[in-house]
Design a protein around this motif. Structure first.
Motif, PDB file in Angstrom:
ATOM      1  N   PHE A  21       0.819  -1.215   0.000  1.00  0.00           N
ATOM      2  CA  PHE A  21       0.000   0.000   0.000  1.00  0.00           C
ATOM      3  C   PHE A  21       0.850   1.261   0.000  1.00  0.00           C
ATOM      4  O   PHE A  21       0.370   2.324  -0.352  1.00  0.00           O
ATOM      5  N   ALA A  22       2.102   1.157   0.379  1.00  0.00           N
ATOM      6  CA  ALA A  22       2.932   2.350   0.521  1.00  0.00           C
ATOM      7  C   ALA A  22       3.135   3.081  -0.788  1.00  0.00           C
ATOM      8  O   ALA A  22       3.302   4.281  -0.811  1.00  0.00           O
ATOM      9  N   PRO A  43       7.360   5.140  -5.728  1.00  0.00           N
ATOM     10  CA  PRO A  43       6.374   4.633  -6.688  1.00  0.00           C
ATOM     11  C   PRO A  43       6.781   3.268  -7.235  1.00  0.00           C
ATOM     12  O   PRO A  43       7.947   2.881  -7.204  1.00  0.00           O
ATOM     13  N   ASP A  44       5.785   2.549  -7.748  1.00  0.00           N
ATOM     14  CA  ASP A  44       6.066   1.262  -8.382  1.00  0.00           C
ATOM     15  C   ASP A  44       6.845   1.446  -9.674  1.00  0.00           C
ATOM     16  O   ASP A  44       7.719   0.650 -10.011  1.00  0.00           O
ATOM     17  N   GLY A  51       6.023   9.599 -11.072  1.00  0.00           N
ATOM     18  CA  GLY A  51       6.000   8.305 -10.397  1.00  0.00           C
ATOM     19  C   GLY A  51       4.588   7.760 -10.439  1.00  0.00           C
ATOM     20  O   GLY A  51       3.618   8.519 -10.366  1.00  0.00           O
ATOM     21  N   PHE A  52       4.450   6.444 -10.559  1.00  0.00           N
ATOM     22  CA  PHE A  52       3.132   5.822 -10.728  1.00  0.00           C
ATOM     23  C   PHE A  52       2.942   4.642  -9.778  1.00  0.00           C
ATOM     24  O   PHE A  52       3.896   3.914  -9.473  1.00  0.00           O
ATOM     25  N   PHE A  53       1.702   4.455  -9.349  1.00  0.00           N
ATOM     26  CA  PHE A  53       1.292   3.261  -8.607  1.00  0.00           C
ATOM     27  C   PHE A  53       0.501   2.367  -9.540  1.00  0.00           C
ATOM     28  O   PHE A  53      -0.373   2.834 -10.264  1.00  0.00           O
ATOM     29  N   ILE A  54       0.813   1.075  -9.546  1.00  0.00           N
ATOM     30  CA  ILE A  54       0.109   0.130 -10.399  1.00  0.00           C
ATOM     31  C   ILE A  54      -1.239  -0.221  -9.759  1.00  0.00           C
ATOM     32  O   ILE A  54      -1.292  -0.827  -8.683  1.00  0.00           O
ATOM     33  N   ILE A  55      -2.336   0.182 -10.408  1.00  0.00           N
ATOM     34  CA  ILE A  55      -3.679  -0.103  -9.900  1.00  0.00           C
ATOM     35  C   ILE A  55      -4.057  -1.549 -10.202  1.00  0.00           C
ATOM     36  O   ILE A  55      -4.529  -2.281  -9.330  1.00  0.00           O
ATOM     37  N   THR A  63       1.244   9.391  -8.887  1.00  0.00           N
ATOM     38  CA  THR A  63       1.371   9.704  -7.464  1.00  0.00           C
ATOM     39  C   THR A  63       2.505  10.666  -7.139  1.00  0.00           C
ATOM     40  O   THR A  63       2.628  11.101  -5.999  1.00  0.00           O
ATOM     41  N   LYS A  64       3.327  10.999  -8.141  1.00  0.00           N
ATOM     42  CA  LYS A  64       4.480  11.844  -7.829  1.00  0.00           C
ATOM     43  C   LYS A  64       4.915  12.627  -9.061  1.00  0.00           C
ATOM     44  O   LYS A  64       4.867  12.107 -10.177  1.00  0.00           O
TER      45      LYS A  64
END
Length: 240
Positions: A21-22, A43-44, A51-55, A63-64
């Motif tokens: 979740f971080a 981020p992932d 920066g991106f989070f994988i949904i 996210t960044k």
């Protein structure tokens, strides 16, 4: 020994979940707390600017922002993923001047662009459905906004304390409610066009706007009655 091993295994699982979740840029804080600070770690995925989070297997959340440009162009894809969400507080407090969103964006989360004193221009995705809370809160130089027809929700304080002068909510939108404080303390706001699809407007939606507001809406609509009750000017518009 079995009990010790079980305890160690449980700790390892919890740690894995926490790390998972971080990267999302989302806070586990209570919803009543301000969302100014993104609680993401790394981020992932990332490039030189974002920066991106994988949904999931197809989608990313932005996210960044680590770039230097003041004119932000959000990419449509990255590494074969579609970018569909702009996460919480990504650009909060920055000195960006303009934003262009691709049509893949479906949601902009809380405080994403709040307190950006130099922001003057935003081009929305044509498929944007959800504005979170305080997305553009305290952006005084943002004077023009074109709400896309795809929008279904405007969060609390979405456009509060912006410099907008007039707002048109499109006739073809499925938006049914204008929540509290959406246009709170908009110092230059004088005119709002509201379609008959809107059947609820919070009594504080236009709180602390110093100018007398003119509401343009169809005759007999909820917006007309709202204008009368709140002593706003009213101008009749066609239904279609």
């Amino acid at each position: 020994m079995k009990r010790i091993l079980c305890a160690l295994l449980a700790c390892a699982v919890c740690t894995t979940v926490a790390v998972g979740f971080a990267g999302c840029g989302c806070s586990n804080n209570n919803n009543s707390e301000p969302g100014y600070i993104v609680s993401a770690t790394e981020p992932d995925l990332k490039n030189d600017d974002f920066g991106f989070f994988i949904i999931d297997s197809d989608e990313l959340m932005l996210t960044k922002y680590t770039g230097s440009s003041k004119d932000i162009v959000i990419p449509e894809t990255y590494n074969n993923y579609k970018i569909t969400v702009i996460g919480k507080s990504v650009f909060n407090g920055s000195d960006i001047k303009s934003v262009t969103m691709p049509d893949t964006i479906k949601e902009v989360q809380d405080y994403a662009f709040s307190s950006c004193p130099e922001l003057t221009s935003v081009k929305f995705s044509n498929n944007l459905q959800v504005f979170g809370n305080s997305v553009f809160f305290n952006c005084p130089k943002l004077t023009e906004i074109e709400i896309p027809t795809s929008v279904k929700k405007l969060g609390t304080r979405t456009f509060s304390a912006t410099g907008i002068k007039n707002i048109v909510i499109p006739k073809s939108t499925t938006l049914t409610s204008i929540d509290e404080f959406v246009f709170y303390q908009c110092q230059q706001l004088t005119e709002v066009t509201i379609p008959e699809t809107v059947t609820n407007i919070n009594e504080n939606s236009f709180a602390d706007c110093p100018n007398k507001i003119t509401i343009k809406a169809p005759k007999g609509s909820y917006a007309q009655n709202y204008a009368k009750v709140n002593n706003f000017n009213f101008v009749e518009t066609a239904v279609n």
